[in-house]
Scaffold this active site. Structure first.
Site, short mmCIF file in Angstrom:
data_model
loop_
_atom_site.label_atom_id
_atom_site.label_comp_id
_atom_site.label_asym_id
_atom_site.label_seq_id
_atom_site.Cartn_x
_atom_site.Cartn_y
_atom_site.Cartn_z
N LYS A 91 0.87 -1.19 0.00
CA LYS A 91 0.00 0.00 0.00
C LYS A 91 0.89 1.22 0.00
CE LYS A 91 -3.89 2.14 0.21
NZ LYS A 91 -3.43 2.82 -1.04
N LYS A 127 5.34 1.73 -3.09
CA LYS A 127 5.26 3.09 -3.65
C LYS A 127 5.54 3.01 -5.14
CE LYS A 127 4.72 7.32 -2.06
NZ LYS A 127 4.07 7.77 -0.82
N ASP A 167 -0.10 10.70 -4.48
CA ASP A 167 1.02 11.34 -3.79
C ASP A 167 1.25 12.64 -4.57
OD1 ASP A 167 3.20 10.54 -1.59
OD2 ASP A 167 4.30 11.55 -3.17
N THR A 210 -4.76 13.43 5.19
CA THR A 210 -3.35 13.61 5.56
C THR A 210 -3.17 14.89 6.36
OG1 THR A 210 -2.81 12.49 3.49
CG2 THR A 210 -0.99 13.47 4.69
N ASN A 241 -2.62 19.30 -1.57
CA ASN A 241 -3.65 18.67 -0.76
C ASN A 241 -3.31 18.62 0.73
OD1 ASN A 241 -4.27 15.71 0.43
ND2 ASN A 241 -6.07 16.53 -0.60
N1 GLU Z 1 1.02 9.08 -0.56
C1 GLU Z 1 0.49 9.01 0.77
C2 GLU Z 1 1.59 8.65 1.73
O1 GLU Z 1 2.71 9.08 1.55
C3 GLU Z 1 -0.76 8.15 0.85
C4 GLU Z 1 -0.61 6.75 0.40
C5 GLU Z 1 -1.91 5.96 0.34
O2 GLU Z 1 -2.96 6.50 0.64
O3 GLU Z 1 -1.82 4.76 -0.02
O4 GLU Z 1 1.42 7.98 2.70
#
Ligand code: GLU
Length: 445
Positions: A91, A127, A167, A210, A241
């Site tokens: 994830k 990622k 992201d 976030t 965001n």
């Molecule tokens: N990109 C975000 C992070 O750095 C969210 C990742 C997600 O929701 O899977 O955690």
């Protein structure tokens, strides 16, 4: 670091992943934090768990060809690093930015393992992304790029295998194009991405998560140390965001957010930033932060300046990696800043963190402080599995609970291992233990 095994392991990681300084930086910080853990529990060394942990389970790298509005063929690079699936499906977000290369995705994927573990939810670490730059591209170009990207990515992901999200450079528009393409290719309507639109399986409060989560975490850290957001002046970097919803929640909690930035410069509005204006500039027009002056000519715009020179009580870096260096950290301290919490991933350099810790600045590291986004993504996965959706209030309450727990679990782990108040170490240790103990159960695999 004094432990010879960890020193040697770090050297091997550097040699094996040459030219990837961000990944080295992320690994070094975690290995340093683990020193007291391995001294107390040699099983983590003997079992090879740490050695397995620093090597991604899988790295996927692919060509992304697409046709621009002039009919010219463009070729970008796509990546997905499936780092660790010990506690759940991979994830983590997708980043579209010209700075993206394998080392950036590896550092982000590595961080994600511990962050996701800290949420307490069953999600592994991954990622992905591309060196594609969405800035200045038409919607049609972004769509063609996203469709091409997903055409390859779809072969490697799945609702129980790997669930990407957004992201930097990937928001609702991009997730929509990618989800549509996945559905079309696989003939399956499943929760394979998070951050989806509300009409096709998205979760309420995911957009805010976030930024809100960062403030819930910071609020708890402040409270635990006899301080509060009330009446505080806050400087936030970025204006995407995370920054937008951190501004909203910090303001609701009684702070005044006086500055925001983008890669060109920063604005200062001592009355408190007008979020409706920022949202219109960034979310509707996809413009630059200097356009804020069109709404508030009395505000100040500093072209090319560094936002950390603005005097504040609390700093929330929400832009990108290594945006606070030693000099900026010293400036913040000299200006009386008493708390820093990271909304972006790894925004403070190791030297900057050292300055904060030496000067008694409360410091909430990214893995803990910005975990609210991915935590709410995991809540989106739960709702998708149930084919049901929760109200905004339900999701927001769960998010708040998760962030408060992350703070206390990190603080507790730091104290247990003799580093009271060091949330960097505490977050790394607490995140590590759940993953490492699962890996121990699996044996060599
Ligand atoms: N990109 C975000 C992070 O750095 C969210 C990742 C997600 O929701 O899977 O955690």
């Amino acid at each position: 670091m004094k432990n010879q095994y960890l020193i040697d392991l770090l050297e091997r990681v550097k040699a094996r992943n040459a030219g990837e300084p961000e990944f080295h930086q992320a690994v070094e910080e975690v290995l340093e934090s683990l020193e007291p853990v391995v001294e107390k529990n040699p099983k983590y060394i003997e079992s090879g768990v740490i050695e397995m942990l620093v090597e991604p389970e899988r790295v996927i790298k692919f060509r992304v060809p697409w046709v621009d509005d002039n009919g010219k063929v463009q070729v970008n690079r796509g990546f997905r690093v499936q780092f660790n699936s010990a506690i759940g499906p991979y994830k983590g977000g997708l980043r579209f930015h010209p700075s993206v290369y394998e080392g950036i995705i590896k550092f982000l994927g590595f961080e994600q393992i511990f962050k996701n573990s800290l949420t307490g939810l069953p999600i592994g670490g991954g990622k992905g992304g591309s060196d594609f730059d969405p800035k200045g591209k038409s919607d049609a170009e972004v769509m063609r790029f996203c469709q091409s990207f997903m055409t390859e990515l779809s072969k490697h992901i799945g609702a129980d295998t790997d669930v990407p999200a957004g992201d930097i450079g990937v928001g609702g528009r991009e997730i929509g194009y990618m989800f549509g393409q996945y559905k079309r290719l696989k003939n399956e309507f499943v929760g394979v991405l998070t951050g989806k639109g509300l009409t096709y399986g998205g979760s309420l409060a995911r957009t805010e998560a976030t930024g809100y989560g960062l403030c819930y975490f910071t609020d708890e850290m402040l409270r635990d140390n006899g301080k509060s957001f009330k009446g505080a002046k806050v400087v936030i970097s970025g204006s995407g965001n995370v920054a937008i919803y951190a501004t909203q929640k910090a303001t609701q909690l009684g702070a005044t957010v006086i500055a925001l930035s983008d890669s060109n410069g920063y604005i200062v509005d001592e009355k408190g930033v007008d979020l409706d204006a920022v949202k219109e500039i960034k979310e509707v027009k996809r413009g630059r932060i200097k356009e804020y002056l069109n709404y508030h000519p009395e505000a100040k715009y500093v072209d090319g300046g560094c936002v950390w020179e603005v005097k504040c009580d609390i700093a929330l870096p929400c832009a990108t990696q290594n945006e606070i260096n030693e000099e900026s950290a010293k400036k913040l301290v000299a200006n009386g800043c008493f708390a820093v919490a990271e909304g972006a991933n790894m925004p403070s350099t190791p030297e900057a963190i050292h300055v904060f810790q030496k000067n008694g600045v409360l410091f909430g590291p990214a893995k803990a402080a910005n975990a609210g986004g991915v935590a709410t993504s995991a809540l989106e996965m739960s709702q998708n599995s149930q084919r049901y959706s929760w109200t905004f209030e339900e999701v927001d309450a769960k998010l708040k609970d998760i962030m408060v727990n992350i703070y206390h679990n990190s603080a507790k782990a730091a104290e247990e291992y003799g580093m009271k108040g060091n949330l960097v170490a505490g977050a790394n240790i607490a995140g590590f233990l759940k993953v490492a103990n699962s890996m121990l159960a699996y044996g060599v695999c």
